[in-house]
Design an enzyme around this catalytic site. Structure first.
Site, mmCIF file in Angstrom:
data_model
loop_
_atom_site.group_PDB
_atom_site.id
_atom_site.type_symbol
_atom_site.label_atom_id
_atom_site.label_comp_id
_atom_site.label_asym_id
_atom_site.label_seq_id
_atom_site.Cartn_x
_atom_site.Cartn_y
_atom_site.Cartn_z
ATOM 1 N N LEU A 1 0.816 -1.209 0.000
ATOM 2 C CA LEU A 1 0.000 0.000 0.000
ATOM 3 C C LEU A 1 0.848 1.256 0.000
ATOM 4 O O LEU A 1 0.551 2.221 -0.688
ATOM 5 C CB LEU A 1 -0.934 0.010 1.230
ATOM 6 N N GLY B 1 6.395 3.770 4.513
ATOM 7 C CA GLY B 1 6.450 4.862 5.477
ATOM 8 C C GLY B 1 7.824 5.006 6.070
ATOM 9 O O GLY B 1 8.770 4.283 5.716
ATOM 10 N N GLY B 2 7.951 5.939 7.000
ATOM 11 C CA GLY B 2 9.238 6.200 7.630
ATOM 12 C C GLY B 2 9.702 5.070 8.521
ATOM 13 O O GLY B 2 10.888 4.912 8.778
ATOM 14 N N PHE B 3 8.741 4.249 9.015
ATOM 15 C CA PHE B 3 9.087 3.200 9.959
ATOM 16 C C PHE B 3 8.851 1.801 9.426
ATOM 17 O O PHE B 3 9.032 0.820 10.133
ATOM 18 C CB PHE B 3 8.272 3.379 11.258
ATOM 19 N N GLY B 4 8.425 1.700 8.176
ATOM 20 C CA GLY B 4 8.181 0.376 7.635
ATOM 21 C C GLY B 4 7.280 0.423 6.414
ATOM 22 O O GLY B 4 6.939 1.493 5.915
ATOM 23 N N VAL C 1 3.695 -0.885 4.459
ATOM 24 C CA VAL C 1 2.312 -1.275 4.747
ATOM 25 C C VAL C 1 1.786 -2.140 3.604
ATOM 26 O O VAL C 1 1.917 -1.774 2.431
ATOM 27 C CB VAL C 1 1.407 -0.038 4.925
ATOM 28 N N ASP D 1 1.740 15.590 14.257
ATOM 29 C CA ASP D 1 1.827 15.567 12.787
ATOM 30 C C ASP D 1 0.432 15.508 12.165
ATOM 31 O O ASP D 1 0.164 14.699 11.272
ATOM 32 C CB ASP D 1 2.675 14.383 12.322
#
Length: 469
Positions: A162, A165-168, A170, A280
């Protein structure tokens, strides 16, 4: 609950908000009583027409104290009422009205977590013994713990991505009953098992209809994954900024989205054990479900603040265009989220970005345009196609812009609490008449520390970061 001698009901056990680990909320049906306000369809919760949806929404909404549902012939076509305070209920039907009404009072009862029973048509929790004893951690009342194999199967070997992101990353997953989920595969996670589960507990205790729900998690050896509800309409920015790619959201839908965001933030700021500052808030972090209900997502930059604290000190983080002016001091509180909400509100109303890189220099910064138009007593002009998008709603639109401006006051002490914003949006309070449109921070340069969307000191990856689709 108990009934006093003057026939007034009072709670024997007060509701905790959110419920504690050893307690849970439950709805108790009370027959032959009716809530006084069910005669007014306009007071009903929007877009909830089914009795079961009404009950579930109340259980997920920390401020809801009871669910009242009125219908004529079909329990799937009625009106849902979820008051934060039960003012008056009466015995028997309301005279001169022939609809049917159902009443469910929220109560708090001791909770005992049942042993999960694997079902053939669902994504199954990890069975006892599948994880070594030293790694097994039960989180009673919290999101379900899944095995890595469960999620591997649900995502078809992490096939449909999908977003990154900054942390992983999706991925879309499908449960065996056909329900879609969003699975975040975290990377660069420096936490140990205990810290990871502690953060799962934190986000797992957040229950509100206007916050994206964490369904479960996986923690096996070095693997850390999170399972969230899938938001089929994606992020809000896709619906308000890209005019040629998607149909325009009508005015009533945009008003409801604004109210949804406000309710989610009010819960984070005022109804949790610890105050949660999101840090954010922007359209990209607002997700829409299939009925365009808005839910706040992505808590990856969030900060917890004890209720005894008036502010916290933290490094600069966020997105250019949504960062409050007091970030210069690096001492912040919930008012930074209220400021960001004000920007988002103005963007939803005007359908243009606060920082528009494709616009001319004179109209590039939306706040500067609003400040200029306010000086000319023409704040409505920030909506470029007023009659085409919101015909006959000039007064409503102007009032909405003033609500946004109230949240953007330079002096953070003059910004309203989010609970007040909710009441103003619902029409039970008025906008402060003394707000100013002199946004001195609108003339300041964007800090180099956050140019191009960067933060000055990127935080460690957190399980509070959840997906966008």
């Amino acid at each position: 609950m108990q009934t006093q001698s003057n026939r007034v009901c009072s709670r024997m056990i007060p509701l905790t908000c959110p419920p504690s680990l050893d307690q849970q909320h439950h709805l108790v049906e009370v027959t032959n009583v009716t809530y006084f306000n069910v005669i007014d369809p306009d007071a009903a919760f929007p877009n909830i027409r089914d009795i079961e949806q009404c009950k579930q929404a109340c259980l997920q909404n920390c401020s809801c104290t009871a669910a009242f549902f009125r219908y004529d012939n079909n329990v799937s076509d009625g009106y849902c009422y979820m008051p934060s305070k039960i003012l008056t209920i009466r015995e028997g039907p309301i005279p001169n009205h022939n609809f049917t009404a159902a009443t469910y009072i929220k109560v708090q009862i001791p909770y005992k977590a049942p042993n999960p029973v694997p079902a053939p048509n669902s994504l199954n929790p990890v069975p006892e013994g599948a994880i070594p004893e030293k790694e097994r951690m039960l989180v009673p009342g919290m999101p379900v713990r899944f095995s890595y194999e469960d999620l591997h199967v649900a995502t078809r070997d992490f096939e449909e991505q999908l977003r990154v992101g900054g942390f992983g990353t999706v991925y879309k997953g499908i449960q065996r009953d056909g329900t879609s989920v969003a699975v975040t595969r975290l990377d660069k996670l420096s936490q140990g098992m205990k810290e990871f589960v502690a953060e799962v507990e934190t986000i797992g205790s957040i229950h509100h209809f206007n916050l994206v729900r964490l369904i479960g998690f996986c923690a096996e050896k070095s693997q850390r994954l999170l399972v969230y509800e899938y938001m089929s309409k994606g992020s809000l920015d896709k619906w308000i900024f890209y005019r040629d790619q998607r149909p325009c959201l009508d005015w009533q839908t945009r008003k409801r989205i604004i109210l949804d965001i406000a309710k989610g933030l009010a819960y984070l700021q005022e109804d949790c054990r610890q105050t949660i500052i999101h840090l954010d808030i922007k359209p990209h972090n607002i997700l829409l479900d299939e009925k365009y209900n808005a839910k706040v997502s992505d808590f990856g930059l969030s900060k917890l603040m004890d209720r005894s604290e008036s502010q916290v000190i933290t490094t600069l983080r966020g997105t250019p265009g949504y960062i409050a002016p007091e970030w210069q001091e690096q001492r912040i509180n919930v008012k930074v989220d209220i400021y960001s909400f004000g920007i988002v509100l103005i963007e939803i109303v005007s359908r243009r970005r606060n920082l528009g890189s494709t616009r001319s220099k004179s109209s590039k910064h939306l706040l500067k345009v609003l400040q200029k138009k306010a000086g000319e007593d023409q704040i409505i002009d920030i909506v470029e196609n007023l009659e085409g998008e919101v015909p006959g709603r000039k007064e409503e639109v102007e009032r909405m812009i003033r609500i946004g401006a109230w949240c953007l006051q330079d002096d953070q002490t003059r910004r309203p609490p989010m609970s007040t914003v909710v009441k103003v949006l619902e029409g039970v309070m008025e906008v402060d008449p003394d707000i100013t449109f002199n946004f001195t921070h609108a003339n300041a340069m964007v800090s180099p520390a956050v140019a191009n969307g960067a933060v000055s000191a990127p935080p460690q990856a957190s399980v509070l970061s959840n997906p966008r689709s």
